[in-house]
Design a protein around this motif. Sequence first.
Motif, PDB file in Angstrom:
ATOM      1  N   ASN A 153     -71.975  37.989 -14.794  1.00 22.64           N
ATOM      2  CA  ASN A 153     -71.679  36.756 -14.055  1.00 22.64           C
ATOM      3  C   ASN A 153     -70.927  36.700 -12.976  1.00 22.64           C
ATOM      4  OD1 ASN A 153     -73.343  35.963 -16.182  1.00 22.64           O
ATOM      5  ND2 ASN A 153     -71.751  35.313 -17.705  1.00 22.64           N
TER       6      ASN A 153
ATOM      7  N   ILE B   5     -72.730  30.538 -12.955  1.00 19.30           N
ATOM      8  CA  ILE B   5     -73.579  30.766 -12.279  1.00 19.30           C
ATOM      9  C   ILE B   5     -74.480  29.393 -11.870  1.00 19.30           C
ATOM     10  CG2 ILE B   5     -75.684  31.951 -11.946  1.00 19.30           C
ATOM     11  CD1 ILE B   5     -74.686  34.435 -13.612  1.00 19.30           C
TER      12      ILE B   5
ATOM     13  N   ILE C  35     -72.194  35.870  -9.048  1.00 19.75           N
ATOM     14  CA  ILE C  35     -71.589  34.669  -8.357  1.00 19.75           C
ATOM     15  C   ILE C  35     -70.987  35.332  -7.008  1.00 19.75           C
ATOM     16  CG2 ILE C  35     -69.539  32.988  -8.195  1.00 19.75           C
ATOM     17  CD1 ILE C  35     -70.058  32.729 -11.445  1.00 19.75           C
TER      18      ILE C  35
END
Length: 298
Positions: free
Chosen positions: A126, A273, A130
């Motif tokens: 994750n 996200i 990002i």
Amino acid sequence: MYVETALIAYATDRIFGEFKQIRHPVVLMGDYIAWFEKKFYADSIVRGMILTLSLLCITFGISVAIQSLLTPHSSLLTLLVEGVIASTAIASKMLYDSVKEIIVRPQQIRYLVSRDTEHLSDSDINKAAIETYAENLSDGVIAPLFYLILFGLWGAFVYKAINTLDSMVGYRNERYEKFGKFAAKLDDVANYIPARMTSVLIVLLMKGRHLGLPLRKIWIQGSKHESLNAGYPIAAMGWKLGVKLGGPTSYFGKVVPKPYFGTGREEITDLDIEAALALQPRLDIVLLTLFGIGAIVC
């Protein structure tokens, strides 16, 4: 100023994304880089300069030729054609869709990042998604638009050539330390203003922490990234989300120490996200509005 072209280009990319029916210009640039490297590679800064300058000259020549063919026929149709061509230099829809897909297909992260992905935790995946979204908002959206507005087609595509060179040969490892050095430095120069513009846009448009603190802190944190530019949008995103991005990262089997960007939680989830991607509709409204006003005024 090519504001009308930028308006059409951005709108076209947001609606249609990549045109699968044609070979993408960036892919063609990548083909040339791969061909040159196969035929003429040497552990040499000069050889890397020849690669970089030859691709930039080819890209500039083709772009100027296309723009010269369109300019004398000033009409709505030629403006639309120019805008559609320019849209291939922008990767907003592809970036958004690719990062969003990580939520349901985490294994796809291997196609988005250069770091080692085999043993990443869910939180690390994750985080990588990002960071990719923040950095590529600059490289894939703001920077090509910036150069398109200033110089037209050749500005956008020469920038994309520089960025593609950096992504393929701009690594600091045994093979590319010298060969890719010129391309990497040129990419630093080309992205200097767009990266900082992107960080300000993230701070202004994203929901999250108040304005003053991130604007002061991101300049401090962003300057600590090994890249001259990448740290600024990543730091802005970390501050606005209230998470820590960055940190030690594995590349080619070796863990590279990196500073953290942002502050707050280290455990990063799918919801983070989604929160990062929530920037996109606001960015669309702001950019299309500004380009629309600019087209009317100009």
